[in-house]
Design an enzyme around this catalytic site. Sequence first.
Site, mmCIF file in Angstrom:
data_model
loop_
_atom_site.group_PDB
_atom_site.id
_atom_site.type_symbol
_atom_site.label_atom_id
_atom_site.label_comp_id
_atom_site.label_asym_id
_atom_site.label_seq_id
_atom_site.Cartn_x
_atom_site.Cartn_y
_atom_site.Cartn_z
ATOM 1 N N GLU A 151 -51.625 57.402 -19.053
ATOM 2 C CA GLU A 151 -51.270 56.123 -19.684
ATOM 3 C C GLU A 151 -52.480 55.193 -19.785
ATOM 4 O O GLU A 151 -52.651 54.498 -20.792
ATOM 5 C CB GLU A 151 -50.111 55.478 -18.904
ATOM 6 C CG GLU A 151 -48.842 56.309 -19.023
ATOM 7 C CD GLU A 151 -47.715 55.891 -18.072
ATOM 8 O OE1 GLU A 151 -47.890 54.923 -17.313
ATOM 9 O OE2 GLU A 151 -46.653 56.556 -18.116
ATOM 10 N N ASN A 210 -35.848 45.802 -19.092
ATOM 11 C CA ASN A 210 -36.196 45.769 -17.661
ATOM 12 C C ASN A 210 -37.605 45.256 -17.362
ATOM 13 O O ASN A 210 -38.181 45.538 -16.324
ATOM 14 C CB ASN A 210 -35.907 47.116 -16.990
ATOM 15 C CG ASN A 210 -36.685 48.257 -17.597
ATOM 16 O OD1 ASN A 210 -37.516 48.043 -18.477
ATOM 17 N ND2 ASN A 210 -36.446 49.462 -17.119
ATOM 18 N N ARG A 259 -44.764 50.702 -8.067
ATOM 19 C CA ARG A 259 -43.398 51.183 -8.356
ATOM 20 C C ARG A 259 -42.399 50.484 -7.439
ATOM 21 O O ARG A 259 -41.326 50.079 -7.873
ATOM 22 C CB ARG A 259 -43.303 52.708 -8.142
ATOM 23 C CG ARG A 259 -43.979 53.551 -9.187
ATOM 24 C CD ARG A 259 -43.325 53.547 -10.537
ATOM 25 N NE ARG A 259 -42.052 54.247 -10.602
ATOM 26 C CZ ARG A 259 -41.399 54.498 -11.746
ATOM 27 N NH1 ARG A 259 -41.899 54.094 -12.913
ATOM 28 N NH2 ARG A 259 -40.251 55.123 -11.744
ATOM 29 N N ARG A 301 -37.917 43.764 -11.195
ATOM 30 C CA ARG A 301 -36.711 44.026 -11.992
ATOM 31 C C ARG A 301 -35.471 43.443 -11.329
ATOM 32 O O ARG A 301 -34.570 42.927 -11.993
ATOM 33 C CB ARG A 301 -36.561 45.533 -12.222
ATOM 34 C CG ARG A 301 -37.566 46.080 -13.240
ATOM 35 C CD ARG A 301 -37.573 47.598 -13.231
ATOM 36 N NE ARG A 301 -38.324 48.174 -14.342
ATOM 37 C CZ ARG A 301 -38.591 49.464 -14.464
ATOM 38 N NH1 ARG A 301 -38.173 50.312 -13.527
ATOM 39 N NH2 ARG A 301 -39.267 49.911 -15.501
ATOM 40 N N TYR A 311 -44.009 57.254 -24.279
ATOM 41 C CA TYR A 311 -42.690 57.652 -23.787
ATOM 42 C C TYR A 311 -42.317 59.081 -24.202
ATOM 43 O O TYR A 311 -41.140 59.416 -24.249
ATOM 44 C CB TYR A 311 -41.634 56.660 -24.277
ATOM 45 C CG TYR A 311 -41.625 55.354 -23.478
ATOM 46 C CD1 TYR A 311 -41.483 55.363 -22.082
ATOM 47 C CD2 TYR A 311 -41.731 54.122 -24.115
ATOM 48 C CE1 TYR A 311 -41.469 54.184 -21.351
ATOM 49 C CE2 TYR A 311 -41.711 52.932 -23.374
ATOM 50 C CZ TYR A 311 -41.578 52.971 -22.002
ATOM 51 O OH TYR A 311 -41.552 51.808 -21.269
ATOM 52 N N LYS A 354 -43.394 44.145 -20.448
ATOM 53 C CA LYS A 354 -42.755 44.581 -21.688
ATOM 54 C C LYS A 354 -42.439 43.369 -22.583
ATOM 55 O O LYS A 354 -42.540 42.216 -22.131
ATOM 56 C CB LYS A 354 -41.497 45.378 -21.333
ATOM 57 C CG LYS A 354 -41.805 46.720 -20.632
ATOM 58 C CD LYS A 354 -40.513 47.457 -20.318
ATOM 59 C CE LYS A 354 -40.766 48.876 -19.831
ATOM 60 N NZ LYS A 354 -39.477 49.590 -19.564
ATOM 61 N N HIS A 402 -43.213 47.840 -16.869
ATOM 62 C CA HIS A 402 -43.436 49.278 -16.746
ATOM 63 C C HIS A 402 -44.539 49.528 -15.726
ATOM 64 O O HIS A 402 -45.492 48.759 -15.654
ATOM 65 C CB HIS A 402 -43.901 49.866 -18.091
ATOM 66 C CG HIS A 402 -44.483 51.256 -17.951
ATOM 67 N ND1 HIS A 402 -43.689 52.383 -17.964
ATOM 68 C CD2 HIS A 402 -45.762 51.684 -17.727
ATOM 69 C CE1 HIS A 402 -44.471 53.456 -17.770
ATOM 70 N NE2 HIS A 402 -45.729 53.045 -17.621
#
Length: 149
Positions: free
Chosen positions: A126, A112, A85, A102, A49, A9, A115
């Site tokens: 995505e 954070n 994840r 994170r 989003y 990000k 993604h």
Amino acid sequence: MERTYVMVKPDGVQRNLVGEIISRLEKKGLKIVGLKMLQIPRELAELHYGEHKGKPFFEPLVEYITSSPVVAMALEGKDTVGTVREMMGTTDPLDAAQGTIRGDFGMDIGRNVVHSSDSLESAARELGLFFAPEEIIEYKKELDSWIYE
Ligand code: IDP
Ligand code: MG
């Protein structure tokens, strides 16, 4: 084999964490099959989003994600969606386990760092939003047989 969508990000890019994040994912054994930097247009941010539209953090989230360039990746490997994840950690960096991206690099849920897609369905969606089919490259690596039996 699965593919997932991962993105450093704007805060991750600004804080010089691109190399660190890619390095962790690469060293794990995930294969980079797509990689680029882009400045996300508002329409794309709102699509990406879309599930959060109407929530109080939606507008700040779109502002944040469009504020500066991101680094977008397509990663391939065994159980890749769940693996990334876990490597990324929970949404709020203050709750995220140490050793996760994170957990190690974040201080605020609104900043954070990274993604990653939360399911195979979102990964496909995505990846389709951020990459043209020809931007995802299927290729063999000599190391493949040292990463998978
Ligand atoms: P995820 O990124 O861990 O999948 P989601 O719930 O899908 O988390 O939320 C998407 C993004 O929206 C988060 O990564 C974070 O940047 C932002 N976000 C989520 N919840 C909040 C919040 O309560 N306050 C501010 N930002 C939030
Ligand atoms: Mg999510």
